[in-house]
Write an enzyme that holds these catalytic residues in place. Structure first.
Site, PDB file in Angstrom:
ATOM      1  N   SER A 136       0.808  -1.218   0.000  1.00 41.62           N
ATOM      2  CA  SER A 136       0.000   0.000   0.000  1.00 41.62           C
ATOM      3  C   SER A 136       0.850   1.280   0.000  1.00 41.62           C
ATOM      4  O   SER A 136       0.342   2.357  -0.260  1.00 41.62           O
ATOM      5  CB  SER A 136      -0.944   0.007   1.203  1.00 41.62           C
ATOM      6  N   LYS A 181       1.075   4.117   7.018  1.00 40.07           N
ATOM      7  CA  LYS A 181       0.434   5.025   6.050  1.00 40.07           C
ATOM      8  C   LYS A 181       0.997   6.431   6.268  1.00 40.07           C
ATOM      9  O   LYS A 181       1.655   6.702   7.265  1.00 40.07           O
ATOM     10  CB  LYS A 181      -1.095   5.080   6.291  1.00 40.07           C
TER      11      LYS A 181
END
Lengths: 421, 186
Positions: B107, B144
Site C-alpha cells: 500500500s 500510512k
C-alpha cells in the site's frame, strides 16, 4: 525527595505494545514453564484472578471470558525494561534500577520544582517512547516513595507526591501489610500491641521497637518519619553467586536425561559467568521431584573446583560427577539446577599444582587456549542463536525442555521475529 | 597543546603585564585559556574580565600528535584516519524509542516502501501531518502517511489501488511511531 517509578502490569504492557488488539481485554502472562499466573491486566484482575494461580485452575474462566494467555517472553521484557530505564535516566542525575520494572530516581536538588508536573512529564515520555504505562510516587524516603506509588496507582492520575505535611493523613489510611518490608507475620505481631496502621507504626516508641523487633524495624520507622535510611544503590554490588534452575516440561527419570538437563543449565551458567567476567570456585548441582506427586525427593551435590574457572568443559566435568551422586533410579525429577559460588574476578586466577585443565602445553597455555575457544563458541551462539554450538552431553532431543507454547515473538531482539505492519 | 616552553613564555609576558602579547599567544586555544585562568590571575593580578575576552580574529592551526612515532616507514594513511562510520549512530537518534518493523503488503509502494522492507520507527518524534507513521486502527497496525486537513485526519496510502482512510471518532486510533528510514535490499 526521591521517586519510585513502577511500570504498570509490566509483562502484560510489553505484550500490548506489540499487539495493540490486546488493549482492553483480559490478559495473563504465565511463569516459566507455563505453570501459573505471574502478570495480569487490570481486566484480568477485575475477574478475580489472583497472582500465582495455577493455569489448570483457570481453564473454565479462560474459555468463558476469553482471557488471552501468554507464556513469559523474558527476552522481550528484558529489552523493554532497558528502554524504560534509559528514558528514566534522562530525568535525574542518579537512578537505582531496583527490579525489571521499578527504579528509584533521585530528586534531591529539585526543590522549588512542581514535582507533580514533572512526574506527569516522566509518565507521558515513557509512555510515548516505549509504549509502557508507568506510575510515579514521590516521597522523602524510599519507603514513603513506595507508598506514594501505591497511591498513584489507585488514584488513576498515575502520579502522587507525598509532601511532608501530608504524610500523616495518608499513613493513617494505610494498613501495615502494605508497607514495604512488612510481611504478614510482622503485621499480626504489631497488631497484638495495638499498632494497626502505618501512622501507629510511625509514632511508635523507638526504644521499644528496637528491643522488640531489632534495628531493621527501627530503620523502617525512621523511613516513615521521613528520615532516609535506605540510600540509593547506584552501583550494583558484585554478584556473590549465580544460579540457573528450571522446572521440566515433563518429568525426567533416566540418568542420561538428567545429565542432559543439568549440562544445559551448567553451560548456560558458564556463559553468564563469562559475560560477567567471573570465575566460580564451588559449584552445587541439585534436583528434586514434584512436591505434589508421590514422595518428595530433593538432593544437592557440591563440587569444589581445583582452579576457579568459567570454562564450560571443566564445569561440566565437575557437574556430571555431582549428578551421579544425586541421581536415584525410580525418582521422577521435576526440577533441577546449578548454583555457582565463590565467584572471583576472571583476571585473578590462582593456578593449582595439579591442574584439571589438561592438554599438551603448560597449564597456563592450556587455559588461555581454552578461553579463546569458549569466546569463539559464545560469539557463534550470539550470532546464530543460543544453543547453535553445544556439548554432546546436553542431548539433542530434550524431553525435559520448557513448555512455552504461547510465547509472543522476540519483536525487539531477533531479525526473524520483527513486528509486521 | 602548548608545550611547557610556551606556557613559560606566556607566564613570562603575563608577569610583565603585556596583555596584548598574551592574548594573541593564547587566542588559538580557547580551552587552554580558561584552564590557566586561575594561574594567570594569581600571577599577573590582571583584572580577569578584560583579560579573558578571547581574540577570535585569527585562527591558529595547532598540530596534534597522538600517534606513536617509530623507526621505519610510517603508514602514509595514518594522518588521515578519522574513525569509522557507524550507521546506527547516523540513523538512530533515540535508541530507547527506536524499533524495527517489517512491511507486509504494497500500500505504500510509491513512497518507496515495499513488502519485506525494514522500517526504522522512532516513537520519540511527534506525528505531524505529512509524515509516514505506524498507526493503530481498531487494534490493527498499519503503515500510512498521516494527513491533517481542516480539522479532519486521514491515513493515506501511496498506491492508487488503495483508498485513503478518514479517522472518525468511532474509531480506536493511535499513532504508534514515526517512520524515519526504509531499509530496502536491492
Amino acid at each position: 525527595m526521591l521517586a519510585l517509578v513502577d511500570c504498570n502490569n509490566f509483562y502484560v504492557s510489553c505484550e500490548r505494545v506489540f499487539n495493540p488488539a490486546l488493549e482492553g481485554k483480559p490478559v495473563v502472562v504465565l511463569s516459566n514453564n507455563d505453570g501459573c499466573v505471574v502478570a495480569r491486566s487490570p481486566e484480568a484482575k477485575a475477574l478475580g484472578i489472583k497472582m500465582g494461580t495455577p493455569i489448570f485452575q483457570l481453564r473454565d474462566a479462560i474459555a468463558q471470558h476469553r482471557i488471552q494467555v501468554y507464556s513469559s517472553n523474558y527476552t522481550l521484557y528484558g529489552d523493554m525494561s532497558q528502554r524504560v530505564m534509559e528514558v528514566l535516566s534522562g530525568f535525574t542525575p542518579s537512578i537505582e534500577v531496583y527490579s525489571i520494572d521499578e527504579a528509584f530516581l533521585d530528586f534531591s536538588g529539585f526543590a522549588g520544582r512542581d514535582l507533580t508536573a514533572y512526574g506527569q512529564t516522566i509518565r507521558q515520555t515513557v509512555r510515548q517512547w516505549t509504549g509502557i504505562p508507568v506510575s510515579v510516587g514521590v516521597g522523602a524516603t524510599k519507603t514513603l516513595a513506595k507508598l506514594a506509588n501505591r497511591q498513584a496507582k489507585r488514584s488513576g492520575s498515575g502520579v502522587c507526591v507525598l509532601e511532608p505535611e501530608r504524610v500523616e493523613t495518608v499513613l493513617e489510611a494505610i494498613a501495615l501489610e502494605d508497607i514495604w518490608g512488612i510481611g504478614r507475620r510482622y503485621a499480626v505481631s504489631l497488631q497484638s500491641y495495638g499498632i494497626n496502621t502505618a501512622l501507629d507504626l510511625q509514632q511508635a516508641d523507638l526504644d521499644w521497637v528496637k528491643q522488640r523487633y531489632g534495628i531493621v524495624m527501627v530503620r523502617l520507622v525512621y523511613e516513615l518519619r521521613g528520615v532516609s535510611c535506605l540510600p540509593l544503590e547506584l552501583v550494583t554490588p558484585p554478584k556473590k553467586s549465580l544460579m540457573v534452575s528450571r522446572s521440566f516440561g515433563q518429568t525426567v527419570t533416566t540418568l542420561a536425561d538428567l545429565k542432559g538437563a543439568i549440562a544445559t543449565f551448567v553451560s548456560r551458567a558458564a556463559e553468564k559467568l563469562r559475560r560477567h567476567q567471573l570465575n566460580a570456585s564451588v559449584m552445587t548441582v541439585f534436583a528434586s521431584s514434584s512436591r505434589f506427586q508421590g514422595e518428595y525427593y530433593s538432593r544437592g551435590a557440591t563440587v569444589s573446583l581445583l582452579v576457579a574457572t568459567n570454562q564450560t568443559p571443566e564445569l561440566l566435568a565437575g557437574a556430571m560427577e555431582g549428578v551421579e551422586r544425586l541421581y536415584q533410579p525410580g525418582v521422577a525429577f521435576k526440577r533441577a539446577g546449578v548454583l555457582m559460588q565463590g565467584l572471583t574476578p576472571e583476571q585473578a586466577v590462582q593456578m593449582a599444582l595439579w591442574d584439571s585443565c589438561v592438554g599438551e602445553a603448560s597449564p597456563l597455555e592450556n587455559r588461555l587456549r581454552q578461553q579463546a575457544l569458549m569466546q569463539t563458541v559464545d560469539r557463534i551462539n550470539q550470532q546464530f542463536g543460543a544453543g547453535t554450538l553445544r556439548f554432546g552431553i546436553q542431548g539433542f532431543c530434550q524431553p525435559w525442555a520448557l513448555q512455552s507454547k504461547r510465547r509472543s515473538p522476540r519483536y525487539t531482539t531477533c531479525w526473524k521475529s520483527l513486528l509486521e505492519v | 597543546m602548548l608545550g611547557l616552553f610556551s606556557v613559560l613564555k606566556v607566564l613570562h609576558f603575563c608577569l610583565q603585564r603585556q596583555r596584548s602579547v598574551v592574548n594573541s599567544m593564547l587566542s588559538g586555544c580557547i580551552r587552554m585559556y580558561y584552564l590557566i585562568h586561575s594561574v594567570l590571575c594569581m600571577l599577573s593580578h590582571l583584572p580577569p574580565d578584560r583579560f579573558f575576552t578571547p581574540d577570535l580574529s585569527r585562527v591558529y592551526a595547532l598540530p596534534l600528535y597522538l600517534v606513536h612515532i617509530s623507526a621505519g616507514f610510517p603508514s602514509p594513511a595514518e594522518d588521515y584516519i578519522e574513525g569509522s562510520l557507524d550507521l546506527n549512530r547516523h540513523l538512530i537518534k533515540h535508541p530507547a524509542a527506536s524499533f524495527f518493523v517489517r512491511v507486509t503488503g504494497d500500500s505504500m509502494i510509491q513512497a518507496g516502501i515495499h513488502s519485506g522492507d525494514l522500517l526504522l520507527v522512532d516513537r520519540a518524534l511527534e506525528a505531524r501531518s505529512g509524515r509516514v507513521v505506524i498507526a493503530v486502527v481498531n487494534g490493527e497496525l498499519t503503515v500510512k502517511r498521516l494527513y491533517q486537513r481542516q480539522g479532519r485526519l486521514f491515513l493515506v496510502p501511496e498506491n492508487p489501488d488503495y483508498e485513503p482512510l478518514e479517522i472518525t471518532e468511532a474509531m480506536d486510533f493511535q499513532v504508534w511511531g514515526v517512520v524515519t528510514t526504509v531499509i530496502h535490499a536491492v
